[in-house]
Write a protein that holds these residues in place. Structure first.
Motif, PDB file in Angstrom:
ATOM      1  N   VAL A   1       0.776  -1.316  -0.010  1.00 13.37           N
ATOM      2  CA  VAL A   1       0.005   0.118  -0.180  1.00 13.37           C
ATOM      3  C   VAL A   1       1.013   1.163  -0.094  1.00 13.37           C
ATOM      4  O   VAL A   1       1.725   1.430   0.841  1.00 13.37           O
ATOM      5  CB  VAL A   1      -0.923  -0.125   1.326  1.00 13.37           C
ATOM      6  N   ASP A   2       0.794   1.944  -1.057  1.00 14.07           N
ATOM      7  CA  ASP A   2       1.603   3.059  -1.241  1.00 14.07           C
ATOM      8  C   ASP A   2       0.718   4.494  -0.690  1.00 14.07           C
ATOM      9  O   ASP A   2      -0.437   4.556  -0.811  1.00 14.07           O
ATOM     10  CB  ASP A   2       2.037   3.318  -2.660  1.00 14.07           C
TER      11      ASP A   2
ATOM     12  N   ASN B   1       7.962  11.845   1.075  1.00 14.28           N
ATOM     13  CA  ASN B   1       8.801  11.035   2.346  1.00 14.28           C
ATOM     14  C   ASN B   1       7.899  10.265   3.270  1.00 14.28           C
ATOM     15  O   ASN B   1       8.215  10.124   4.300  1.00 14.28           O
ATOM     16  CB  ASN B   1       9.330  12.295   3.271  1.00 14.28           C
ATOM     17  N   VAL B   2       6.920   9.792   2.668  1.00 16.41           N
ATOM     18  CA  VAL B   2       5.892   8.815   3.166  1.00 16.41           C
ATOM     19  C   VAL B   2       6.238   7.168   2.588  1.00 16.41           C
ATOM     20  O   VAL B   2       5.683   7.273   1.380  1.00 16.41           O
ATOM     21  CB  VAL B   2       4.762   9.150   3.541  1.00 16.41           C
ATOM     22  N   GLU B   3       6.774   6.470   3.314  1.00 18.14           N
ATOM     23  CA  GLU B   3       6.947   5.071   2.546  1.00 18.14           C
ATOM     24  C   GLU B   3       5.746   4.233   2.615  1.00 18.14           C
ATOM     25  O   GLU B   3       4.919   4.285   3.691  1.00 18.14           O
ATOM     26  CB  GLU B   3       8.181   4.426   3.247  1.00 18.14           C
TER      27      GLU B   3
END
Length: 83
Positions: A3-4, A9-11
């Protein structure tokens, strides 16, 4: 399932299929052709309050808050009409 997140900057995260109930996203609605009409109708018949013309007087200051660019709200178009 991977889930992307579409934020800087949020992996993304890996979630086991057995733990995943579903992936939900807002519906995509093409209302740009109706935006003027929808906004004017909402301003003429607001829910839970009187029309702005009855709430504001000359010289009143107004604060307008809009969401950021991570939302799909057409804020620029809404402001163009509202102002």
């Amino acid at each position: 399932m991977k889930v992307d997140f579409y934020y800087p900057n949020v992996e993304g995260v890996e979630i086991p299929d057995k733990n995943l109930l579903g992936v939900y996203q807002p519906r995509s609605v093409d209302f740009n052709s109706l935006l003027d009409q929808l906004l004017l109708a909402a301003l003429q018949k607001p829910v839970g309050c009187r029309e702005l013309r009855y709430e504001l007087t000359s010289g009143d200051k107004v604060l307008i808050l809009v969401d950021d660019n991570t939302r799909t709200t057409p804020a620029a178009e809404i402001l163009r009409i509202l102002l």
